[in-house]
Design an enzyme around this catalytic site. Sequence first.
Site: not given
Ligand SMILES: NC(=O)c1ccc[n+]([C@@H]2O[C@H](COP(=O)([O-])OP(=O)(O)OC[C@H]3O[C@@H](n4cnc5c(N)ncnc54)[C@H](OP(=O)(O)O)[C@@H]3O)[C@@H](O)[C@H]2O)c1
Length: 290
Positions: A66, A215-218, A220, A222-223
């Site tokens: 990252y 991607f619990p919130l979708g 890149f 978002p859900l």
């Molecule tokens: N193993 C793998 O291959 C793999 C792949 C991908 C990711 N991951 C891990 O999974 C973790 C989570 O993934 P992710 O961060 O990409 O996706 P995510 O948790 O599904 O979603 C993050 C997105 O949601 C937005 N968000 C969060 N809270 C919000 C709220 N209350 N209201 C509105 N928007 C909100 C964030 O924007 P803001 O910044 O504006 O809040 C960000 O754009 C990563 O940090 C990584 O550690 C692992």
Amino acid sequence: MSTLSTSLPGGTWTLGDLTVTRFGYGAMQLAGPGVMGPPTDHDSALAVLREVVGLGITHIDTAHAYGPRVTNQLIHEALHPYPESLHIVTKVGATRDEHGGWPAARRPEDLRRAVHENLETLGLEVLDLVNLRLGDAQGPQPGSLAEPFETLVELQRQGLIRHLGVSNATAAQIAEARAIAPIVCVQNMYNLAYRHDDKLIDELAEEGIAYVPFFPLGGFSPLQSSALSAVAARLDATPMSVALAWLLQRSPNILLIPGTSSVAHLRENVAGAGLSLSDGELAELDKIGL
Ligand SMILES: NC(=O)c1ccc[n+]([C@@H]2O[C@H](COP(=O)([O-])OP(=O)(O)OC[C@H]3O[C@@H](n4cnc5c(N)ncnc54)[C@H](OP(=O)(O)O)[C@@H]3O)[C@@H](O)[C@H]2O)c1
């Protein structure tokens, strides 16, 4: 075994001998646009990480890829020396190219280098938990994981890694890994709208293995769902809160690692994930991903 009491939604889970809050934090997107550094706002990134610990969260998910390096360096700058209760989970198996792509890097020498780079950038002598990332950007792909996984087992025997997990993995690969050495978690893509792993989650729960949806919130994108928005509006909650509460209620072995670059969103997510969803609301939400 360590013990931990928490008021965070979901309580705690034990990864091997490490107790973590089920509400964790995913640090990937702190690295900046496209997960390539520099971060959009360096000081805000540090503030989010400090708030994570301030809220009592004890599970941070990261990877040397990252940024590359940037997320680990931010974690080190914000939080080192780490509180004893904090467990930083990292992953190896992919690197970055000049276009921001994520080519596989799973040869033994790649994995040894990646483990040492994670130790160095995080400022640790032992990594609490390392996930072997498999597959590609399209998702899990079939094929044996024996060689890369055995390399990590060797590094574990050398004392550099406490526990192992797999990521972006098929059920067959998970079974193959478990025949080689114990794993404490599986980290695959899963959320309210993307539910390929439903059966796997239930099987892992029976075995006491954590399932950590990425991607619990979708991610890149978002859900977005009218059914989700409708339930959220009725509960006077945000859709993100409902999506996280649904995951916590979906299965006790699910650990959350939602990402955010905003302290306000972090607080909102922690507060909202404790929502109690009724059977009727769960049934309504279940229809989104089926
Ligand atoms: N193993 C793998 O291959 C793999 C792949 C991908 C990711 N991951 C891990 O999974 C973790 C989570 O993934 P992710 O961060 O990409 O996706 P995510 O948790 O599904 O979603 C993050 C997105 O949601 C937005 N968000 C969060 N809270 C919000 C709220 N209350 N209201 C509105 N928007 C909100 C964030 O924007 P803001 O910044 O504006 O809040 C960000 O754009 C990563 O940090 C990584 O550690 C692992």
